[in-house]
Design a protein around this motif. Structure first.
Motif, PDB file in Angstrom:
ATOM      1  N   PHE A  52      -1.621   4.447  -4.076  1.00 49.16           N
ATOM      2  CA  PHE A  52      -2.296   3.330  -4.735  1.00 49.16           C
ATOM      3  C   PHE A  52      -1.748   2.005  -4.211  1.00 49.16           C
ATOM      4  N   SER A  72      -5.516 -10.785  -9.501  1.00 49.46           N
ATOM      5  CA  SER A  72      -4.969  -9.817  -8.546  1.00 49.46           C
ATOM      6  C   SER A  72      -5.397  -8.389  -8.861  1.00 49.46           C
ATOM      7  N   PHE A  73      -5.428  -8.022 -10.145  1.00 47.09           N
ATOM      8  CA  PHE A  73      -5.902  -6.687 -10.503  1.00 47.09           C
ATOM      9  C   PHE A  73      -7.364  -6.524 -10.106  1.00 47.09           C
ATOM     10  N   ARG A  74      -8.158  -7.537 -10.350  1.00 44.98           N
ATOM     11  CA  ARG A  74      -9.594  -7.450 -10.044  1.00 44.98           C
ATOM     12  C   ARG A  74      -9.861  -7.490  -8.537  1.00 44.98           C
ATOM     13  N   TRP A  75      -9.250  -8.447  -7.850  1.00 44.50           N
ATOM     14  CA  TRP A  75      -9.571  -8.672  -6.441  1.00 44.50           C
ATOM     15  C   TRP A  75      -8.962  -7.626  -5.521  1.00 44.50           C
ATOM     16  N   PHE A  76      -7.699  -7.266  -5.765  1.00 44.32           N
ATOM     17  CA  PHE A  76      -6.993  -6.338  -4.875  1.00 44.32           C
ATOM     18  C   PHE A  76      -7.055  -4.895  -5.348  1.00 44.32           C
ATOM     19  N   ASP A  77      -7.686  -4.662  -6.500  1.00 45.34           N
ATOM     20  CA  ASP A  77      -7.802  -3.321  -7.061  1.00 45.34           C
ATOM     21  C   ASP A  77      -6.420  -2.676  -7.239  1.00 45.34           C
ATOM     22  N   LEU A  78      -5.487  -3.462  -7.758  1.00 40.38           N
ATOM     23  CA  LEU A  78      -4.127  -2.963  -7.969  1.00 40.38           C
ATOM     24  C   LEU A  78      -4.091  -1.917  -9.073  1.00 40.38           C
ATOM     25  N   GLN A  79      -3.187  -0.990  -8.944  1.00 37.82           N
ATOM     26  CA  GLN A  79      -2.938   0.004  -9.979  1.00 37.82           C
ATOM     27  C   GLN A  79      -1.753  -0.411 -10.852  1.00 37.82           C
ATOM     28  N   ASP A 107       0.856  -1.183   0.000  1.00 39.19           N
ATOM     29  CA  ASP A 107       0.000   0.000   0.000  1.00 39.19           C
ATOM     30  C   ASP A 107       0.893   1.234   0.000  1.00 39.19           C
TER      31      ASP A 107
END
Length: 143
Positions: free
Chosen positions: A86, A116-123, A82
């Motif tokens: 972002f 991971s992009f979808r679940w953790f809302d990664l940038q 974190d």
């Protein structure tokens, strides 16, 4: 053996019972020079403890198994940091040599990164790869 599935793979949660397979994977003479860049022996108790902790601390750690047989193939993980602005992920994957050059790494990487992009809302998601690991570089360039 709950977890996620792709066309040919099972992505199972890590358990303590997987530690011997993971230690053997990292100690494989074809794997070690491609993924490890420190002086700790993959068979030492210190290394086993580091390996266990890294799997337990990852936001998404998976033991990769062949869907048709359940055979251990390798591991993959995403850690999440974190930053002030972002969420950023870091990805790692490692397969036994007998599973190289069959598209398994690409299949697992695609699922893990997409999820991971979808679940953790990664940038952003990043990785570290040694310049000598040409197979991994080819997979990462596809993504």
């Amino acid at each position: 053996m709950a977890g996620f599935t792709t066309k040919r793979l099972l992505l199972c949660p890590y358990t303590e019972a997987d530690l011997d397979d993971l230690t053997s994977l990292c100690g494989n003479p074809l794997v070690w020079p491609l993924v490890l860049h420190d002086e700790v022996s993959p068979r030492s108790p210190k290394f086993r403890e580091r390996l266990r902790l890294s799997m337990e601390r990852a936001a998404f750690a998976a033991i990769i198994r062949l869907k048709s047989t359940g055979e251990f193939m390798g591991q993959a993980m995403v850690t999440v940091t974190d930053t002030k602005h972002f969420l950023e992920g870091s990805f790692a994957i490692c397969l036994l040599p007998k599973f190289w050059n069959n598209g398994y790494g690409t299949e697992a990487t695609h699922y893990m990164v997409d999820y991971s992009f979808r679940w953790f809302d990664l940038q952003r998601i990043s990785l570290t790869v040694l310049s000598s690991n040409l197979r991994a570089i080819a997979v990462y360039q596809k993504m």
